[in-house]
Write a protein that holds these residues in place. Structure first.
Motif, short mmCIF file in Angstrom:
data_model
loop_
_atom_site.label_atom_id
_atom_site.label_comp_id
_atom_site.label_asym_id
_atom_site.label_seq_id
_atom_site.Cartn_x
_atom_site.Cartn_y
_atom_site.Cartn_z
N LEU A 37 0.89 -1.05 0.31
CA LEU A 37 -0.14 0.11 0.13
C LEU A 37 0.59 1.53 0.22
O LEU A 37 2.06 1.17 0.75
N TYR A 38 0.83 2.04 -1.28
CA TYR A 38 1.30 3.26 -1.47
C TYR A 38 0.86 4.26 -0.97
O TYR A 38 -0.29 4.34 -2.19
N ASP A 89 -7.17 -16.84 -1.78
CA ASP A 89 -6.73 -15.55 -0.98
C ASP A 89 -6.72 -14.10 -1.15
O ASP A 89 -6.37 -13.62 -0.65
N PHE A 92 -10.00 -9.85 -1.71
CA PHE A 92 -10.29 -9.03 -0.03
C PHE A 92 -12.27 -9.18 0.01
O PHE A 92 -12.33 -8.90 -0.58
N ARG A 93 -12.61 -9.67 1.25
CA ARG A 93 -12.90 -9.73 1.00
C ARG A 93 -13.50 -9.43 2.58
O ARG A 93 -13.27 -9.60 3.06
N LEU A 94 -14.70 -8.79 2.88
CA LEU A 94 -15.60 -7.88 3.79
C LEU A 94 -17.12 -8.09 3.63
O LEU A 94 -17.56 -8.51 3.07
N TYR A 137 -7.96 -4.01 -6.32
CA TYR A 137 -7.23 -4.41 -5.01
C TYR A 137 -6.99 -5.97 -5.49
O TYR A 137 -8.24 -6.77 -5.91
N ASP A 139 -5.22 -9.08 -2.74
CA ASP A 139 -4.53 -9.84 -1.32
C ASP A 139 -3.12 -10.62 -1.83
O ASP A 139 -3.52 -11.62 -1.56
N ARG A 151 -0.91 -3.85 -3.53
CA ARG A 151 -2.27 -4.51 -3.15
C ARG A 151 -3.30 -3.69 -3.30
O ARG A 151 -4.55 -4.31 -3.79
N GLU A 152 -3.01 -2.77 -3.72
CA GLU A 152 -4.39 -1.83 -4.23
C GLU A 152 -3.13 -1.33 -5.47
O GLU A 152 -2.54 -0.26 -5.00
N PRO B 70 -3.96 5.60 -0.08
CA PRO B 70 -4.89 4.77 0.08
C PRO B 70 -5.53 4.53 0.28
O PRO B 70 -5.99 4.93 1.20
N ALA B 71 -7.07 4.13 -0.73
CA ALA B 71 -8.62 3.52 0.25
C ALA B 71 -8.61 2.85 1.45
O ALA B 71 -8.78 2.66 2.42
N LEU B 72 -7.49 1.87 0.85
CA LEU B 72 -7.56 0.22 2.50
C LEU B 72 -6.66 0.65 3.10
O LEU B 72 -5.34 1.17 2.70
N PRO B 74 -4.07 0.20 6.88
CA PRO B 74 -4.08 -0.58 8.35
C PRO B 74 -4.58 0.08 9.39
O PRO B 74 -4.61 1.50 10.32
N PHE B 92 -15.67 0.54 7.87
CA PHE B 92 -16.06 -0.70 6.72
C PHE B 92 -14.51 -1.36 7.43
O PHE B 92 -13.97 -1.37 7.14
N ARG B 93 -14.41 -2.30 8.40
CA ARG B 93 -13.49 -3.48 8.64
C ARG B 93 -13.38 -5.02 7.47
O ARG B 93 -14.55 -4.99 7.50
N LEU B 94 -11.92 -5.14 7.62
CA LEU B 94 -11.51 -6.21 7.21
C LEU B 94 -10.29 -6.53 7.45
O LEU B 94 -9.26 -5.76 8.17
N GLN B 95 -10.48 -7.97 6.95
CA GLN B 95 -8.84 -8.72 7.35
C GLN B 95 -7.93 -9.09 5.74
O GLN B 95 -8.77 -9.32 5.21
N ASP B 96 -6.78 -9.50 6.24
CA ASP B 96 -5.63 -9.60 5.03
C ASP B 96 -5.18 -10.57 5.05
O ASP B 96 -6.71 -11.73 5.83
N ARG B 97 -5.13 -11.83 3.92
CA ARG B 97 -4.42 -13.55 4.29
C ARG B 97 -4.22 -13.43 5.19
O ARG B 97 -3.99 -14.34 5.65
N ARG B 98 -3.54 -13.04 6.27
CA ARG B 98 -2.57 -12.59 7.03
C ARG B 98 -3.74 -12.48 8.73
O ARG B 98 -2.78 -12.93 9.74
N TYR B 102 -7.76 -4.36 8.41
CA TYR B 102 -7.44 -2.86 7.55
C TYR B 102 -9.17 -2.16 7.97
O TYR B 102 -10.03 -2.62 8.28
N LEU B 104 -11.74 0.40 4.63
CA LEU B 104 -11.84 1.04 4.05
C LEU B 104 -11.56 3.20 5.01
O LEU B 104 -12.71 3.15 5.22
#
Lengths: 576, 576
Positions: A37-38, A89, A92-94, A137, A139, A151-152, B70-72, B74, B92-98, B102, B104
């Motif tokens: 992410l930048y 994986d 990105f799901r939410l 997006y 992941d 990732r974005e 970014p919109a996404l 940490p 809006f909250r979400l998790q990455d593959r690890r 995160y 939005l």
């Protein structure tokens, strides 16, 4: 620059691996916010927007119409095409506050298909080419190399809709040519490689790869003919069939302890006349394969013993089926499979599907397993002693292999995927029953292409292809500014003159970055070289003699320009 | 239009409530994708981009530098300011593959603060004004009215950083003026209202509200003086204090069954001389209040009996503390609170914090509770018989209340928030210890402002303020096209002439939408009225007489223009 939000760094960032990443951070174009992410600082955003502008112009030029979808998308359409699951994986799901499932869009085939279906109903509405320049997006398991694999990211994705294959072909070629113009205007060195269509069922697919030693994609090409392909898509040059008549009958030999190709070749070189190499042996690899929704079935692949199975090529060849290696239980269930000594005979006697490398043409004689512990057969002739069920492109590709067009030899190189064009066909229109009324009054299923350009990635790709050890070097078409005016003389008159010159250039339509800071000339020159604007105008010691200096950041050439009329001369030099 | 990706609808969409939503969908500007999620079709995207362009120009004009986050994002920075929690279900909250958390981004105060802290270190680097035009996310409980309140939307958010309050004020006023220019260029009818700063600890905050009967924000204003404020921010006009000397002593009366104000007023009008109204009574409302991290404490609020507590005003006045009504257990624990008969005496005797409405000035005499079942006290004088701990702006505001500036009366109206400017102060720079070296060599904590414009919402706001029963009517600054040329004559020469005229206008820099479809003139006129391009050029029956018609979509005026020189004359009419 006294006001620009910019701090350059003298040191490479600790975790940066590739030149573009190091330089884009050091020069203050981007900053990391999190893994993959930048943020885009002012200079980086200017480059990004210029690339977007070029992409937009060329898409409009082929009749593309720009629209914009949300990045946050409901699950249902992606469930309908199974991509909700297939993406694994990488997606990105939410959930929203009501517990409904959403995703962050990786690409938008589903939404474009549904939208076109919703709006249009007649063949008269087509051809149709839609695109968006949008934040996407993914992941990534290993986000790397800065904005090269984030990732974005920003992508241009376009989709063509047609009522017949001819229309799809036209759209595909229009995109192909638009992409060539885009990458040409961006001064990118690239190759177009054949790509495997995979599960999508399309008939043609090509990737645009920027040549780069840090690329993640390996491709091969024939320098003589220009043939280039993804490793997955390379077609094996097939040797001519040999006459079967007159070939000796196969002989089974005792070959103890020859379960490996190396041991078998050693045995052959001692026991048989003439020299034997691994290429004379036929290795039979056993897999189990399952079509979507089907049962596991055995599959045997025969390839010359000097080759290895390439997982990527195998996967692409079998797609959409999945495959796995056999385990002990599988061998126990199939006692005719004698590990290390498997031959075509037992396979075919037991109804195992048997595919061979395209080099196993009729009339070729092989040393291969005799289906008994410690035994091999010599002189087993394809087309006489066994007939495979077909061929498969699963063997590895090597430098020096013949090009399939017969023009020369293949060499491998690495590239970064910057574009992808794809004749999708009806995968998505089938999923959503996207029909329109045809000319004959009957429903026609639409056919579709999808076409992508990695817009934000291009910033890194251009930096990767255009830099030296001291900094970036932007092609004029995407440079954040056209010229960088450096005040390198503390004299007040020189300063005033430089500001006036910058103003004049601005009025001539030249975008100017003016270094009006109080820093030393040395610091300013270093920054100018790092930032990489292609032309640097130095207002320095020569000012009192009535000259400024114009430097080319690519060639390093400098020339003196008289202060009188300098703006016009510089503007001319820039466009010349 | 024969190729434009557009289908207009004759019927209003079933679930659309407000005119802008109905018309933007019917005219094919946007399409729903999910609750609060919309796609922008070609015409809608053109309007959105034009608004973005105007916002960008005005932000650049006040020295704003554009960057892009970014919109996404940490979780950590939002955890540091507690917004990860405070935002509740709106985030809006979400998790990455690890499994990392995160969100939005709803707004980016944290990231801007951290970025400025990371880049800059000296007072010399300031003032600094940064902005982005970016996609934002809020999981609205009730997404409504189409793009007016979506869950994914485009916002311009800017942030100012300064080393002193003077700098912050300058940045605030620069933004205020830039916003006035933006909304002026967009032809929006709006008011600037005082807003409550709330928890943020800032010293000034104003909202820009577009006047609209469908607005969700209620504000009041004084037409005589121009005073305008959010309901939360209205300051009560304080009457002058009255002399205490000579006022009769308070008398406690038996007032059975007068636990309500209405019953008490009835009693007073029977038992006491003169007329009594609810405004003569003092109602004491009991709450419990908890500061962040603190314990629940009792709070009593005294307001005239003709007023109600306004929850929004109360919440804003108490923020950041939370409040709740007392339950039976609370009353049981505090037996001095006699429900329906609570008076200042028991409150103050028992150390309950007591805040009163600003109208309860010294010398005013009240009928209020006597802290015993069925008893009230008459003639209790503020400043003599009780002294409150302070005042609170919690009573409701009504049409006809005096304006705090004394210029006239307040009237309420509804508006749509389109901009918000906010002197944040040091809330965020404190959270991240964002210090720079001051002029005196000591660290200075930065002070910050945040400023937002709801860019995508503006498309709906402009549509809301500019439409009639037959369609949209875009101001020239944001219209998807400058003029709409309708071919309403089947004659081939007319068609060719219209296409030539459109081409000439295009060369003159006029953006043209050309209706070259085979549809009937009636269908084309209806569509032109629905789409709302401000000027319509009709190439119709007059063509054979050498004239075309120019219609103004706002005024309905039409005029005939000679075909000879039509392009120049039309271009002049558009800019005139």
């Amino acid at each position: 620059m006294s006001e620009l939000f910019l701090r350059t760094l003298r040191e490479d960032p600790a975790d940066a691996e590739v030149p573009s990443h190091k330089l884009l951070i050091r020069a203050g174009y981007v900053r990391p916010i999190g893994p993959g992410l930048y943020s885009w600082l002012p200079l980086g955003l200017r480059v990004l927007r210029k690339i977007e502008g070029i992409v937009r112009e060329e898409m409009n030029a082929i009749g593309g119409q720009e629209i914009l979808f949300p990045a946050l998308l409901p699950r249902a359409p992606y469930e309908a095409t199974n991509r909700w699951t297939e993406y694994g994986d990488n997606l990105f799901r939410l959930q929203d506050r009501r517990g409904n499932d959403y995703l962050l869009g990786p690409t938008h085939e589903e939404l474009f298909t549904l939208t076109v279906k919703g709006e249009y109903s007649s063949y008269k509405d087509f051809p149709l080419r839609l695109y968006q320049i949008q934040t996407k997006y993914r992941d990534e398991a290993r986000p790397r190399a800065g904005i090269l694999r984030g990732r974005e990211f920003v992508m241009k994705d376009s989709y063509s809709f047609d009522v017949d294959d001819e229309g799809l072909k036209n759209a595909y070629h229009a995109h192909r040519e638009a992409y060539q113009r885009i990458f040409g205007r961006l001064d990118i060195k690239y190759v177009i490689v054949s790509a495997v269509s995979g599960a999508m069922g399309g008939s043609a697919s090509e990737e645009f790869l920027a040549e780069s030693p840090i690329g993640e994609d390996t491709f091969v090409r024939c320098l003589e003919s220009g043939y280039a392909a993804n490793v997955e898509a390379v077609i094996t040059a097939v040797p001519e069939a040999l006459p079967i008549d007159g070939q000796p009958e196969p002989v089974v030999h005792e070959t103890p302890d020859t379960a490996t190709i190396a041991a078998l070749v050693d045995w052959a070189n001692q026991a048989l006349p003439g020299a034997t190499t691994a290429a004379d042996t036929l290795k039979n690899v056993l897999l189990k394969v399952r079509e979507p929704g089907g049962e596991w079935e055995l599959l045997a692949i025969g390839i010359p013993g000097d080759r290895e199975i390439d997982d990527k090529r195998l996967g692409a060849a079998l797609e959409p089926a999945e495959y796995a290696l056999l385990d002990d239980a599988d061998f126990a269930e199939n006692p005719f499979l004698v590990r290390g000594y498997i031959g075509p005979k037992a396979l075919q006697a037991n109804g195992v599907r048997y595919l061979v490398d395209p080099r196993v043409v009729d009339g070729t004689a092989w040393i291969t397993g005799a289906d008994e512990q410690g035994k091999h057969v010599v002189g087993l002739v394809a087309g006489r002693d066994f007939v495979a069920d077909g061929t498969i492109e699963a063997a590895d590709v090597r430098d020096g292999d013949p090009s399939p067009d017969g023009a020369g030899l293949l060499t491998s190189a690495r590239g970064i995927e910057i574009g992808h064009i794809f004749q999708l066909g009806r995968k998505y229109t089938d999923a959503f029953a996207a029909d329109v009324l045809g000319e004959n009054g009957k429903p026609v299923r639409l056919t579709m292409g999808s076409y992508g350009v990695g817009v934000s990635r291009l910033v890194a790709v251009i930096a990767e292809q255009n830099h030296d050890e001291i900094g970036l070097r932007w092609p004029a078409s995407v440079s954040p500014f056209d010229a960088h005016v450096v005040i390198a003389n503390k004299d007040a008159a020189a300063r005033t003159g430089a500001i006036e010159l910058a103003g004049e250039l601005d009025r001539l339509g030249v975008e100017i970055l003016l270094d009006d800071r109080t820093a030393s000339p040395g610091v300013k020159f270093k920054d100018a070289e790092l930032l990489g604007v292609p032309w640097i105008v130095v207002v320095g010691r020569g000012w009192s003699d009535g000259v400024v200096e114009l430097r080319n950041r690519f060639t390093g050439e400098t020339r003196e320009i008289a202060v009188d009329g300098a703006a016009a001369e510089i503007a001319a030099a820039l466009t010349g």
